[in-house]
Scaffold this motif. Structure first.
Motif, PDB file in Angstrom:
ATOM      1  N   THR A  27      13.357 -51.468  36.809  1.00 50.52           N
ATOM      2  CA  THR A  27      13.462 -50.035  37.071  1.00 50.52           C
ATOM      3  C   THR A  27      13.140 -49.270  35.798  1.00 50.52           C
ATOM      4  O   THR A  27      13.071 -49.834  34.701  1.00 50.52           O
ATOM      5  CB  THR A  27      14.879 -49.669  37.551  1.00 50.52           C
ATOM      6  OG1 THR A  27      15.802 -49.924  36.490  1.00 50.52           O
ATOM      7  CG2 THR A  27      15.255 -50.454  38.786  1.00 50.52           C
ATOM      8  N   ARG A  28      12.985 -47.995  35.941  1.00 55.03           N
ATOM      9  CA  ARG A  28      12.631 -47.159  34.796  1.00 55.03           C
ATOM     10  C   ARG A  28      13.721 -47.212  33.719  1.00 55.03           C
ATOM     11  O   ARG A  28      13.432 -47.279  32.544  1.00 55.03           O
ATOM     12  CB  ARG A  28      12.414 -45.727  35.269  1.00 55.03           C
ATOM     13  CG  ARG A  28      12.114 -44.770  34.163  1.00 55.03           C
ATOM     14  CD  ARG A  28      11.829 -43.396  34.653  1.00 55.03           C
ATOM     15  NE  ARG A  28      12.746 -43.028  35.717  1.00 55.03           N
ATOM     16  CZ  ARG A  28      12.821 -41.836  36.263  1.00 55.03           C
ATOM     17  NH1 ARG A  28      12.011 -40.897  35.854  1.00 55.03           N
ATOM     18  NH2 ARG A  28      13.668 -41.561  37.210  1.00 55.03           N
ATOM     19  N   TRP A  29      14.992 -47.176  34.118  1.00 53.79           N
ATOM     20  CA  TRP A  29      16.077 -47.184  33.139  1.00 53.79           C
ATOM     21  C   TRP A  29      16.208 -48.527  32.437  1.00 53.79           C
ATOM     22  O   TRP A  29      16.628 -48.580  31.286  1.00 53.79           O
ATOM     23  CB  TRP A  29      17.389 -46.777  33.797  1.00 53.79           C
ATOM     24  CG  TRP A  29      17.349 -45.337  34.186  1.00 53.79           C
ATOM     25  CD1 TRP A  29      17.306 -44.830  35.447  1.00 53.79           C
ATOM     26  CD2 TRP A  29      17.273 -44.223  33.305  1.00 53.79           C
ATOM     27  NE1 TRP A  29      17.210 -43.469  35.403  1.00 53.79           N
ATOM     28  CE2 TRP A  29      17.191 -43.065  34.092  1.00 53.79           C
ATOM     29  CE3 TRP A  29      17.254 -44.084  31.926  1.00 53.79           C
ATOM     30  CZ2 TRP A  29      17.111 -41.794  33.546  1.00 53.79           C
ATOM     31  CZ3 TRP A  29      17.174 -42.810  31.391  1.00 53.79           C
ATOM     32  CH2 TRP A  29      17.117 -41.692  32.197  1.00 53.79           C
ATOM     33  N   GLU A  30      15.872 -49.591  33.101  1.00 54.71           N
ATOM     34  CA  GLU A  30      15.882 -50.892  32.433  1.00 54.71           C
ATOM     35  C   GLU A  30      14.810 -50.947  31.357  1.00 54.71           C
ATOM     36  O   GLU A  30      15.034 -51.491  30.274  1.00 54.71           O
ATOM     37  CB  GLU A  30      15.686 -52.011  33.450  1.00 54.71           C
ATOM     38  CG  GLU A  30      16.872 -52.220  34.363  1.00 54.71           C
ATOM     39  CD  GLU A  30      16.572 -53.194  35.484  1.00 54.71           C
ATOM     40  OE1 GLU A  30      15.386 -53.458  35.752  1.00 54.71           O
ATOM     41  OE2 GLU A  30      17.537 -53.668  36.092  1.00 54.71           O
ATOM     42  N   VAL A  31      13.663 -50.380  31.636  1.00 56.41           N
ATOM     43  CA  VAL A  31      12.584 -50.338  30.645  1.00 56.41           C
ATOM     44  C   VAL A  31      12.990 -49.465  29.463  1.00 56.41           C
ATOM     45  O   VAL A  31      12.783 -49.833  28.299  1.00 56.41           O
ATOM     46  CB  VAL A  31      11.277 -49.829  31.291  1.00 56.41           C
ATOM     47  CG1 VAL A  31      10.209 -49.587  30.232  1.00 56.41           C
ATOM     48  CG2 VAL A  31      10.792 -50.799  32.337  1.00 56.41           C
ATOM     49  N   VAL A  32      13.602 -48.317  29.741  1.00 54.87           N
ATOM     50  CA  VAL A  32      14.051 -47.429  28.664  1.00 54.87           C
ATOM     51  C   VAL A  32      15.099 -48.127  27.807  1.00 54.87           C
ATOM     52  O   VAL A  32      15.074 -48.038  26.574  1.00 54.87           O
ATOM     53  CB  VAL A  32      14.604 -46.113  29.256  1.00 54.87           C
ATOM     54  CG1 VAL A  32      15.327 -45.300  28.206  1.00 54.87           C
ATOM     55  CG2 VAL A  32      13.492 -45.303  29.878  1.00 54.87           C
ATOM     56  N   THR A  33      16.014 -48.851  28.433  1.00 52.99           N
ATOM     57  CA  THR A  33      17.044 -49.576  27.695  1.00 52.99           C
ATOM     58  C   THR A  33      16.435 -50.659  26.814  1.00 52.99           C
ATOM     59  O   THR A  33      16.823 -50.821  25.648  1.00 52.99           O
ATOM     60  CB  THR A  33      18.059 -50.198  28.676  1.00 52.99           C
ATOM     61  OG1 THR A  33      18.603 -49.170  29.495  1.00 52.99           O
ATOM     62  CG2 THR A  33      19.155 -50.914  27.936  1.00 52.99           C
TER      63      THR A  33
ATOM     64  N   ILE B 159      13.374 -50.727  25.593  1.00 49.26           N
ATOM     65  CA  ILE B 159      12.651 -50.064  24.505  1.00 49.26           C
ATOM     66  C   ILE B 159      13.628 -49.561  23.450  1.00 49.26           C
ATOM     67  O   ILE B 159      13.392 -49.691  22.247  1.00 49.26           O
ATOM     68  CB  ILE B 159      11.776 -48.923  25.055  1.00 49.26           C
ATOM     69  CG1 ILE B 159      10.629 -49.511  25.867  1.00 49.26           C
ATOM     70  CG2 ILE B 159      11.252 -48.037  23.930  1.00 49.26           C
ATOM     71  CD1 ILE B 159       9.815 -48.485  26.612  1.00 49.26           C
ATOM     72  N   PHE B 160      14.760 -48.999  23.891  1.00 48.28           N
ATOM     73  CA  PHE B 160      15.777 -48.519  22.950  1.00 48.28           C
ATOM     74  C   PHE B 160      16.266 -49.649  22.052  1.00 48.28           C
ATOM     75  O   PHE B 160      16.344 -49.500  20.832  1.00 48.28           O
ATOM     76  CB  PHE B 160      16.955 -47.909  23.716  1.00 48.28           C
ATOM     77  CG  PHE B 160      18.140 -47.618  22.857  1.00 48.28           C
ATOM     78  CD1 PHE B 160      18.165 -46.485  22.060  1.00 48.28           C
ATOM     79  CD2 PHE B 160      19.223 -48.479  22.825  1.00 48.28           C
ATOM     80  CE1 PHE B 160      19.254 -46.222  21.257  1.00 48.28           C
ATOM     81  CE2 PHE B 160      20.316 -48.220  22.030  1.00 48.28           C
ATOM     82  CZ  PHE B 160      20.330 -47.087  21.245  1.00 48.28           C
TER      83      PHE B 160
END
Length: 97
Positions: free
Chosen positions: A5-11, A13-14
């Motif tokens: 999901t988008r939030w997993e990718v953001v996490t 990357i963070f």
């Protein structure tokens, strides 16, 4: 799971950027005569402000001199001013709520 999901990718990357940030912070804290393992505290939300302040404001060989140079004092004044303004804004918003 092939697709994230988008939030997993953001996490992800963070955490990648956070891991990349550890080594320069480690070297900078060692250079500023602070315990270099304090860079692990960058994960803690409020404590990271203190660590980043040391990385930004302390000049090279701060441990020998124990005084900030002119650029360090300017950075310190800007940082403290922004911190006080942020705390005042938070207090204002809490009273108003």
């Amino acid at each position: 799971m092939l697709f994230a999901t988008r939030w997993e990718v953001v996490t992800i990357i963070f955490w990648v950027f956070r891991a990349i940030d550890f080594y320069p912070s480690y070297q900078r804290l060692k250079n500023a005569a602070t315990n270099p393992w304090a860079c692990l505290l960058l994960i803690v939300p409020v404590v990271n402000l203190v660590i980043l302040f040391r990385c930004y404001a302390y000049q090279e060989r701060y441990g020998e001199v124990k005084r900030l140079d002119k650029a360090g004092r300017i950075v310190a004044m800007i940082g403290i001013t922004l911190l006080v303004a942020f705390l005042a804004l938070v207090a204002f918003l809490m009273v108003r709520a």
